[in-house]
Write an enzyme that holds these catalytic residues in place. Structure first.
Site, PDB file in Angstrom:
ATOM      1  N   GLU A   1       0.889  -1.174   0.000  1.00 16.50           N
ATOM      2  CA  GLU A   1       0.000   0.000   0.000  1.00 16.50           C
ATOM      3  C   GLU A   1       0.918   1.213   0.000  1.00 16.50           C
ATOM      4  OE1 GLU A   1      -3.084  -0.169  -0.377  1.00 16.50           O
ATOM      5  OE2 GLU A   1      -3.596  -2.199   0.258  1.00 16.50           O
TER       6      GLU A   1
ATOM      7  N   CYS B   1      -2.559   8.587   2.557  1.00 21.32           N
ATOM      8  CA  CYS B   1      -2.260   8.238   1.155  1.00 21.32           C
ATOM      9  C   CYS B   1      -3.454   8.518   0.253  1.00 21.32           C
ATOM     10  CB  CYS B   1      -1.897   6.761   1.042  1.00 21.32           C
ATOM     11  SG  CYS B   1      -0.502   6.346   2.058  1.00 21.32           S
TER      12      CYS B   1
HETATM   13  C1  SIN Z   1      -3.249   5.502   4.486  1.00 21.35           C
HETATM   14  O1  SIN Z   1      -3.039   6.699   4.454  1.00 21.35           O
HETATM   15  O2  SIN Z   1      -2.359   4.699   4.159  1.00 21.35           O
HETATM   16  C2  SIN Z   1      -4.550   4.907   4.940  1.00 21.35           C
HETATM   17  C3  SIN Z   1      -5.684   5.828   4.919  1.00 21.35           C
HETATM   18  C4  SIN Z   1      -7.004   5.166   5.250  1.00 21.35           C
HETATM   19  O3  SIN Z   1      -7.080   4.000   5.656  1.00 21.35           O
HETATM   20  O4  SIN Z   1      -8.003   5.846   5.087  1.00 21.35           O
END
Ligand code: SIN
Length: 485
Positions: free
Chosen positions: A254, A288
């Site tokens: 991820e 992210c």
């Molecule tokens: C992330 O920023 O990697 C995860 C964000 C989320 O689970 O909403």
């Protein structure tokens, strides 16, 4: 001084084979809102990482052999303890990560939701019977745990990114060695305290942190680790995935995003503004899936900019434990520098700042003043790279096709957002976006019941949902030849 109702949650050692392991060396954990050291955590390296893999390997047969219902019970107990300790876990998180207490409470609920979801899924890891290719053939496909799992998790969601990996791994019958971020280890260790209290057997869940490269080397090269799961930056993910190929591990990644947030002329402007605030400024812009480029059609551009500006002006960056704070600090000084560099680059290329938030936090904290920029050119740094901070930049576009072209002009492919009241356009554009997740008229896409993950250089594999177990099981075909009686 960290004051908790349940002081047992505050531990600073590694958790290996059900035992707490100190170390001669330690590293310090800072509160990003003040720069003060809040804890010294045992600094472990390759030897401890190997011991953790030993422990996870030893615990694997018994854990995998448990009935699915029994594994579900352990997960359920762990979930209940996480929920019961929400206030302490949230406080710890705010102290080491910085996010406002309300957001930390939200993250604990989010983290717990993955454990309860995968407790339910544990009993549905079903196989398949395929009609034989001859009268004497029986074809059965079963799904078995992939084995020892290594996970490396980031600082931006110090609890939820752990449970989103460990929940499905444990549900499937795998055991886990986790290396949390050295910036936010206390939340991870507290989760291990609760896993232990839930009765999860020694060696099923292990935590080691300290010398990240040395630990990472063991987790990516030890042949006993059969699955590697990483959430973090794209360059680090590429490097770790390449190392995993030496022993052909299953890998899920991820990685970073560069989310476009597209607002069409026919959008509900209030919904688009609140979606943009939720998507762009959650966790101070450090997710992210944060909107990174806000693409606005020319007919609505000025009205949308003015409405968003009045919301951005209400942001107040401060200590996450203070009531008036609605935006926490960034994780460190480098993060603040990156936001400043992206802002200055956009201004140098002709963008204008039309709104700014406040900073109320103490000196020494890593605060970035929220800002809204208009007239950002497509080639600005903030449009090309993930800013990971509270900087919103508006790019103007004319036609639907332009929006899709600009949105897809990136190597990332995690999340995208579209706001329109035209149903056909919503479907068309959602289908045309090269992303793993599309929020249509919403800025919030994350939930335990839906798959989370990207395409292109944002990675592969899906977390959460009915698909979240897939990365932790192997399909086995049993092809049986039956003699006629
Ligand atoms: C992330 O920023 O990697 C995860 C964000 C989320 O689970 O909403």
């Amino acid at each position: 001084m960290i004051d908790l109702a349940n002081p047992e949650l505050l531990r600073t050692e590694a958790y290996i084979g059900g035992a707490w392991q100190g170390s001669e060396e330690s590293y310090s954990v800072q509160n990003p809102a003040s720069g003060e050291t809040i804890a010294h955590v045992a600094r472990h390296g390759s030897q401890s990482a190997s011991l953790a893999v030993d422990a996870a390997s030893a615990a694997l047969p018994a854990w995998a052999a448990l009935g699915a219902g029994d594994r579900a019970q352990f997960l359920r107990r762990w979930h209940d303890l996480i929920v019961a300790n929400t206030e302490d876990l949230a406080r710890l998180m705010t102290l080491e990560q910085g996010k406002p207490l309300a957001e930390s409470r939200g993250e604990i609920a989010y983290a717990a939701s993955f454990i309860s979801w995968f407790a339910e899924e544990a009993r549905r890891i079903n196989g398949t019977v395929i009609p034989g290719n001859s009268a004497s053939r029986r074809l059965t496909v079963i799904r078995q745990p992939v084995g020892v799992v290594a996970a490396i998790t980031p600082w931006n969601f110090p609890a939820a990114m752990i449970t989103r990996k460990v929940g499905p791994a444990l549900a499937a019958g795998c055991t886990v060695v986790l290396k949390p971020s050295e910036l936010t280890p206390l939340s991870a260790i507290a989760l291990a305290v609760l896993a232990d209290a839930a009765g999860i057997a020694a060696g099923v869940f292990n935590i080691v942190s300290g010398d990240a490269p040395a630990i990472g080397d063991v987790l990516t090269t030890d042949p006993r680790v059969r699955k590697f799961s990483f959430t973090g930056s794209t360059p680090v993910g590429k490097m770790l995935a390449a190392k995993c190929m030496g022993t052909v591990k299953r890998v899920s990644l991820e990685l970073g995003g560069n989310a476009p947030f597209i607002v069409f002329d026919d959008a509900d402007i209030d919904a688009a503004v609140s979606g943009a605030m939720a998507s762009k400024f959650r966790n101070s812009g450090q997710t992210c899936v944060c909107a990174n480029r806000i693409l606005v059609q020319h007919g609505i551009y000025d009205r949308f900019a003015a409405a968003l500006a009045s919301e951005v002006a209400k942001l107040s960056a401060g200590d996450g434990l203070a009531d008036e704070t609605n935006q926490g600090p960034l994780i460190n000084a480098d993060a603040v520098r990156k936001v400043t560099a992206h802002r200055d680059d956009a201004v140098a290329r002709g963008a204008r700042i039309i709104a700014r938030g406040q900073v109320t936090g103490p000196a020494g904290g890593h605060f970035a003043r929220a800002a809204l920029l208009v007239d950002v050119p497509e080639d600005a740094l903030l449009a090309r790279e993930e800013t990971f901070g509270p900087l919103a930049g508006l790019i103007r576009f004319d036609e639907e096709a332009d929006a899709i072209r600009i949105a897809n002009a990136t190597t990332a492919g995690l999340a995208a957002y579209v706001f329109t009241n035209d149903h056909d356009r919503g479907v068309r554009v959602s289908e045309g976006l090269a992303y793993g997740i599309v929020g249509l008229n919403t800025g919030a896409v994350s939930t335990e019941v839906a798959p989370f993950g990207g395409i292109k250089e944002s990675g592969f594999g899906r977390e959460g949902s009915q698909f979240g177990v897939d990365d932790y099981v192997s399909l086995k075909l049993i092809a049986a030849e039956i003699k006629a009686k």
